[in-house]
Every structure is written in C-alpha cells, then in structure tokens.
Design a protein around this motif. Structure first.
Motif, short mmCIF file in Angstrom:
data_model
loop_
_atom_site.label_atom_id
_atom_site.label_comp_id
_atom_site.label_asym_id
_atom_site.label_seq_id
_atom_site.Cartn_x
_atom_site.Cartn_y
_atom_site.Cartn_z
N THR A 94 0.83 -1.21 0.00
CA THR A 94 0.00 0.00 0.00
C THR A 94 0.86 1.25 0.00
OG1 THR A 94 -1.72 -1.22 1.20
CG2 THR A 94 -1.88 1.18 1.19
N ALA A 120 -8.79 6.32 -1.51
CA ALA A 120 -8.85 4.85 -1.48
C ALA A 120 -7.66 4.24 -0.75
CB ALA A 120 -8.96 4.29 -2.90
N LEU A 121 -6.45 4.57 -1.19
CA LEU A 121 -5.26 3.97 -0.56
C LEU A 121 -5.07 4.40 0.89
CD1 LEU A 121 -2.71 3.91 -3.52
CD2 LEU A 121 -3.87 1.97 -2.45
N VAL A 158 -7.30 2.20 2.95
CA VAL A 158 -6.69 0.86 3.08
C VAL A 158 -5.54 0.92 4.08
CG1 VAL A 158 -5.37 -0.91 1.86
CG2 VAL A 158 -7.39 0.10 0.79
N LEU A 162 -5.40 -1.19 7.58
CA LEU A 162 -4.30 -2.14 7.81
C LEU A 162 -3.46 -1.73 9.02
CD1 LEU A 162 -3.19 -2.91 4.15
CD2 LEU A 162 -4.38 -4.44 5.73
#
Length: 189
Positions: free
Chosen positions: A100, A163-164, A167, A171
């Motif tokens: 990521t 979006a990233l 994520v 995480l």
C-alpha cells in the motif's frame, strides 16, 4: 511485555510517525491543488514557488519516499530476526502495508502531471492492461477508458487521497492491534 526499541530499531514507530506527517501535509496540500489535467501542473508550480504550502509539499514528498525506505527496512528487520514466525498473520498485514505504501508513493508521483508524471502513468496503464483476462477492465478503471488521458489524473488523485489512505489506516489499525495482542516486539524464543 513492552516495546524493545533496541531490538526493533524504532522502525515501526518511525513508519507510524511518517504516516501522521504525510496525513497532515497531504491534508494541507489538498486545499491548494486541483486534480484536473489543465491546472495540476500550474497548481504544483504555484505551490512550489509562491505558496505558503511549498514547504509542506517538499516535506510530503520526502516523507513519502522515506516511508517506503523505512517500511522496507522494517520488513527486512522482522524477516531477518525471524520475528514473523510466531506472528504470521501480522506478517501478511505488514506486507500488505508495504504494498500500500509503495502504491501511495507511486500514485503521488503522478499528481504533478508533468512529463515526469505521465511516464509512470503510461507504465501503470500498460502494466495493468497486460494482466491476462481482467487487464483491460482494470486499466480502464485505474487510468480511464482507452488509454492515459483527461480521466487519468482525477482517478489517480482519488486513489492517492482517498482509497489507498483508507486501506492504509485499516491495515495500520489491524497491525497495531495485533502488535498489542501479541505482546509488542520481543526477540523470538
């Protein structure tokens, strides 16, 4: 159990600190940037030369590159020390975090939309489209229908800024929870 900085080299903490720096500086930069092909380069030039956000852009860029290096070193430290053996789930989460971070760094390199940014977008487009079966659909989703063009930059912006990071934060939450649940970092028995 407690955190052992001599054993961990502080790399996980450094990575977490860099994520905070990138979140703050990225939020500031979002106020000074328009993600369209007509104004992205001029916005970046204005930020660099005339804007109060110039130092934040430099800090954001260098912190992004440094985060990639620190994440790789952290993963290497965990691997070489064998600390992943008893924490395999967290090892998988950590490798997903590294992936990521690399994608965040890559997508950020496209946002200035100068000639140095278009080349990575073209590479990403061609690489994605080369994936068997689903490549064309993935390429159309990431860079826009057809090829790299007017729709590419807004898509990279959405991926890089929304979006990233989503994520990444999910995480990170899982990773931090597992570190706490597993008893922080200690040398394997």
């Amino acid at each position: 159990a407690s955190l052992m900085p001599g054993y961990t080299l502080g790399l996980g903490g450094a990575a977490a600190f860099l994520v905070v720096v990138l979140s703050v500086t990225g939020g500031i930069l979002m106020l000074h940037y328009r993600p369209d092909a007509a104004s992205a380069f001029s916005d970046m030039t204005a930020i660099d030369r005339h804007g109060a956000a110039g130092p934040f852009r430099a800090l954001h860029r260098w912190a992004g590159h440094l985060l990639v290096a620190v994440a790789v070193l952290h993963l290497l430290r965990v691997f070489l020390s064998g600390a992943f053996r008893d924490r395999r789930f967290n090892w998988v989460v950590g490798t997903l975090l590294l992936a990521t971070v690399v994608w965040l760094d890559f997508s950020g390199c496209v946002l200035p939309w100068d000639r140095d940014a278009v080349v990575p977008a073209l590479v990403a487009d061609r690489t994605l489209r080369a994936i068997p079966a689903a490549g064309v659909a993935i390429g159309d989703l990431v860079t826009g229908p057809g090829r790299v063009g007017d729709q590419t930059l807004p898509r990279f912006y959405a991926v890089h800024c929304f979006a990233l990071p989503l994520v990444l934060f999910v995480l990170c939450g899982i990773h931090f929870y597992r570190i706490r649940a597993d008893g922080f970092s200690r040398p394997p028995p």
